[in-house]
Design a protein around this motif. Structure first.
Motif, PDB file in Angstrom:
ATOM      1  N   ASP A 269       0.811  -1.210   0.000  1.00 29.33           N
ATOM      2  CA  ASP A 269       0.000   0.000   0.000  1.00 29.33           C
ATOM      3  C   ASP A 269       0.851   1.269   0.000  1.00 29.33           C
ATOM      4  O   ASP A 269       0.718   2.122  -0.874  1.00 29.33           O
ATOM      5  N   ASP A 381      -6.351  -2.033   3.329  1.00 29.80           N
ATOM      6  CA  ASP A 381      -6.823  -3.355   3.731  1.00 29.80           C
ATOM      7  C   ASP A 381      -8.327  -3.362   3.992  1.00 29.80           C
ATOM      8  O   ASP A 381      -9.006  -4.361   3.739  1.00 29.80           O
ATOM      9  N   GLU A 382      -8.851  -2.261   4.484  1.00 31.00           N
ATOM     10  CA  GLU A 382     -10.282  -2.190   4.758  1.00 31.00           C
ATOM     11  C   GLU A 382     -11.081  -2.116   3.450  1.00 31.00           C
ATOM     12  O   GLU A 382     -12.076  -2.826   3.289  1.00 31.00           O
ATOM     13  N   GLY A 386      -8.586  -6.840   2.494  1.00 31.45           N
ATOM     14  CA  GLY A 386      -7.293  -7.508   2.499  1.00 31.45           C
ATOM     15  C   GLY A 386      -6.966  -8.341   3.716  1.00 31.45           C
ATOM     16  O   GLY A 386      -5.920  -8.990   3.745  1.00 31.45           O
ATOM     17  N   TYR A 387      -7.839  -8.334   4.730  1.00 33.40           N
ATOM     18  CA  TYR A 387      -7.518  -9.069   5.957  1.00 33.40           C
ATOM     19  C   TYR A 387      -7.854 -10.561   5.830  1.00 33.40           C
ATOM     20  O   TYR A 387      -8.813 -10.930   5.143  1.00 33.40           O
ATOM     21  N   ASN A 504      -9.108 -10.374  -5.029  1.00 34.43           N
ATOM     22  CA  ASN A 504      -8.024 -11.305  -4.704  1.00 34.43           C
ATOM     23  C   ASN A 504      -7.551 -12.088  -5.925  1.00 34.43           C
ATOM     24  O   ASN A 504      -7.122 -13.240  -5.813  1.00 34.43           O
ATOM     25  N   GLU A 509      -4.216 -11.798  -1.547  1.00 37.78           N
ATOM     26  CA  GLU A 509      -5.018 -10.672  -1.056  1.00 37.78           C
ATOM     27  C   GLU A 509      -4.635  -9.392  -1.801  1.00 37.78           C
ATOM     28  O   GLU A 509      -3.479  -9.154  -2.103  1.00 37.78           O
ATOM     29  N   LYS A 510      -5.648  -8.588  -2.128  1.00 35.08           N
ATOM     30  CA  LYS A 510      -5.483  -7.320  -2.847  1.00 35.08           C
ATOM     31  C   LYS A 510      -4.787  -7.515  -4.206  1.00 35.08           C
ATOM     32  O   LYS A 510      -4.055  -6.646  -4.661  1.00 35.08           O
ATOM     33  N   LYS A 530       1.262  -9.716   2.790  1.00 37.91           N
ATOM     34  CA  LYS A 530       0.936  -8.683   3.767  1.00 37.91           C
ATOM     35  C   LYS A 530       1.655  -8.930   5.091  1.00 37.91           C
ATOM     36  O   LYS A 530       1.705 -10.051   5.591  1.00 37.91           O
TER      37      LYS A 530
END
Length: 608
Positions: A269, A381-382, A386-387, A504, A509-510, A530
């Motif tokens: 990020d 992440d929000e 991404g969590y 994803n 993730e992301k 991450k």
């Protein structure tokens, strides 16, 4: 960035209340160390502390529009990123401007469109407008809640401020906590209910809302919300749209009359934003300065875990070299972290997350020596889901917020007398159900997709405000502004309906964000797994908070003692507890130390 405060009364003459207003304004001097301004009339008193970022002379506040027959006065905290476009439109509509500040643009936007002006703003803001024509106060807050704003209704008066401490400087606002307030402190921890000011009869203007007050009426209006619909774009279009939004918002957020730098953790990020910003700087022949944080002996103390897969610093160096930034890493030791533990609590006026927040404050303090503004990768992440929690049944099926599953033991450390008065589990479920009722559902989704959409809403509407508040308070305590490009509401709206499978893409993730940064970052940086915000592993820190907690337990005047099971806390503090130890103990002790200091320093009165 700035701090705002004020007082409106429809029954008193406030023109003689300059000393009260000055006390309220001085309470938030740290938010605006460059200049103080106050404005008083018969029914309204507005205060302002200014951190100069744009137009040093033209942006003085409170700003007053006076046509000879009436006045409209503004006190404003934030940045309007589309103010140049708005200014051009307002000029076409006949408005005349005396400055190049976004403050004047906001004031004229209100004059043109009234309360609906908020619907035209792209930025981070909290503001108060007193309209003499209507004898009306308007309090407005940005879409995602980047900038804080509280208010209290006391009889016929409204008292408001960027921070609670400004309101406590008013004689009518006392720091009183009731059952709900204690449930927030012990039941939800630092991630609290939006709109809930924690203190009795104190409220928060929620993100994406504005509130108007007249003599006989209060109106709460939600001007922005997420709307669910099928995502219309294919993968390539989605990637290019995300890239376009980020390039546009970073360019807009680099506008300032003071030095702008970037935070750089080596993660996806911050690295991506740094690369975009660095590219903009190079077009002007300038070098972007970047900053990261590390801990003394971190290389030898580091242990890979679920949240942190590797060290940040090697990746920081790689990105800095690739982008061509002038980089500085701040190395902290355990003593500094312990010594400054209470500073973020004083910035928030509420207990926070301890060591992680303390290190953030110290980083901003260092950055402020050379700059006034920084870009941050906060909130990716929000908004990009991404969590890991988005893919784990235990969290998707929980009846409380997922981050609370690791806090369920909090009630076990409370005193028996407090347990009798607080039902923390019921309070948690009730607050969760409130959030669940707000989720904009999408007909036709699978059960898993619906659960993931709910999870996404929880993080955007509940977890993200906590993260943004943490960033705002830690930075503004040093008179430093942090901008968050991933919180551009256009990007958040767009991503809300991008399916998680697409977010994803490539099995990571992301993934869609990683594709959007193609060409900006090296491949290994784009696909680095991450790793959470760094935390010290130095045993000296744990020893420091253990010693501090023992002093609290040994002092019979410690205000926290009636609310905790002192035997259990002593066992945890002495390292004898099998249930809570290591990093879990460190986090708990961090928090309880802050709660004790908060109760004492703010002289809080508890009503149960």
């Amino acid at each position: 960035m700035c701090g705002i405060t004020g007082w409106v009364s429809w029954t008193q003459n406030l023109s003689e209340q300059s000393s009260v207003l000055e006390n309220m304004t001085k309470a938030i001097t740290h938010r605006g160390p460059d200049r103080m301004g106050t404005w008083l009339s018969e029914h309204a008193a507005l205060g302002h502390r200014r951190l100069i970022v744009i137009d040093p002379e033209g942006g003085k506040q409170p700003m007053v529009y006076d046509d000879g027959s009436y006045t409209v006065t503004l006190s404003y905290n934030g940045e309007i990123y589309n103010f140049i476009e708005l200014k051009e439109e307002l000029i076409q509509r006949g408005h005349l401007f005396k400055s190049s500040s976004d403050t004047e643009v906001l004031l004229h936007a209100y004059l043109e469109w009234g309360e609906a002006c908020v619907e035209r703003l792209n930025g981070i803001f909290a503001f108060a407008i007193w309209d003499e024509r209507k004898e009306q106060l308007m309090l407005g807050r940005d879409h995602l809640g980047v900038k804080p704003l509280y208010f209290a209704n006391r009889g016929n008066d409204i008292i408001f401020g960027s921070e609670l401490k400004a309101m406590f400087a008013h004689p009518e606002v006392d720091p009183v906590i009731d059952k709900d307030g204690l449930s927030e402190i012990f039941g939800l921890g630092p991630i609290r209910t939006p709109g809930q000011g924690v203190f009795k009869d104190v409220e928060e203007v929620r993100a994406g809302h504005y509130v108007t007050f007249s003599k006989d009426e209060r109106t709460v209006k939600r001007y922005w919300t997420l709307k669910s619909h099928p995502h219309p774009d294919d993968l390539d279009t989605t990637v290019s749209t995300i890239r376009s939004y980020l390039e546009d918002t970073v360019k807009k957020q680099l506008v300032a009359d003071r030095p702008v730098v970037s935070m750089l953790s080596g993660g996806l990020d911050s690295s991506g934003l740094t690369a975009i910003a660095g590219n903009e700087f190079s077009k002007e022949g300038k070098t972007l300065h970047t900053y990261s944080i590390d801990f003394k002996n971190n290389e030898q103390d580091f242990e890979k875990d679920f949240l942190r897969v590797d060290l940040d610093e090697p990746w920081v160096e790689k990105v800095s070299d690739h982008v061509g930034t002038d980089h500085k890493s701040l190395v902290l030791d355990a003593d500094e972290l312990v010594e400054n533990l209470l500073v973020p609590m004083r910035a928030r006026d509420l207990p926070g997350v301890g060591e992680i927040e303390t290190s953030l404050y110290l980083l901003f303090k260092e950055m402020e020596k050379e700059a006034t503004v920084a870009l941050s990768g906060e909130s990716a992440d929000e908004v990009f889901s991404g969590y890991p929690w988005f893919h784990q049944e235990e969290f998707l099926d929980a009846e409380v917020f997922p981050w609370l599953l690791n806090m369920r033991g909090m009630s076990a450390i409370l005193s028996d007398s407090l347990k009798e008065k607080l039902d923390l589990f019921s309070y948690q479920k009730e607050r969760y159900q409130e959030a669940l009722n707000e989720v904009p559902v999408l007909t036709g989704e699978s059960d898993l997709q619906a659960k993931q959409r709910r999870m996404s809403y929880m993080f955007i509407s509940r977890f993200l405000p906590f993260m943004l508040d943490r960033k705002d308070r830690a930075s503004m305590m040093t008179g430093f502004e942090v901008r968050v490009p991933f919180c551009d509401y256009r990007l958040v709206e767009y991503l809300w309906n991008v399916p998680i499978e697409m977010k994803n893409v490539d099995g990571i993730e992301k993934g869609v964000l990683r594709r959007a940064f193609e060409g900006y970052l090296p491949e290994d940086v784009r696909y680095r797994k991450k790793s959470a915000y760094p935390s010290t592993k130095d045993e000296k820190y744990l020893e420091g908070v253990q010693k501090w907690m023992l002093e609290i337990l040994d002092d019979p005047t410690s205000p926290i003692l009636p609310y905790i099971d002192t035997k259990k806390i002593r066992s945890i503090t002495e390292g004898k507890s099998e249930a809570i130890h290591g990093s879990s103990a460190k986090g708990l002790l961090d928090y309880l130390i802050q709660v004790n200091a908060w109760l004492k320093e703010y002289n809080i009165r508890v009503i149960l």
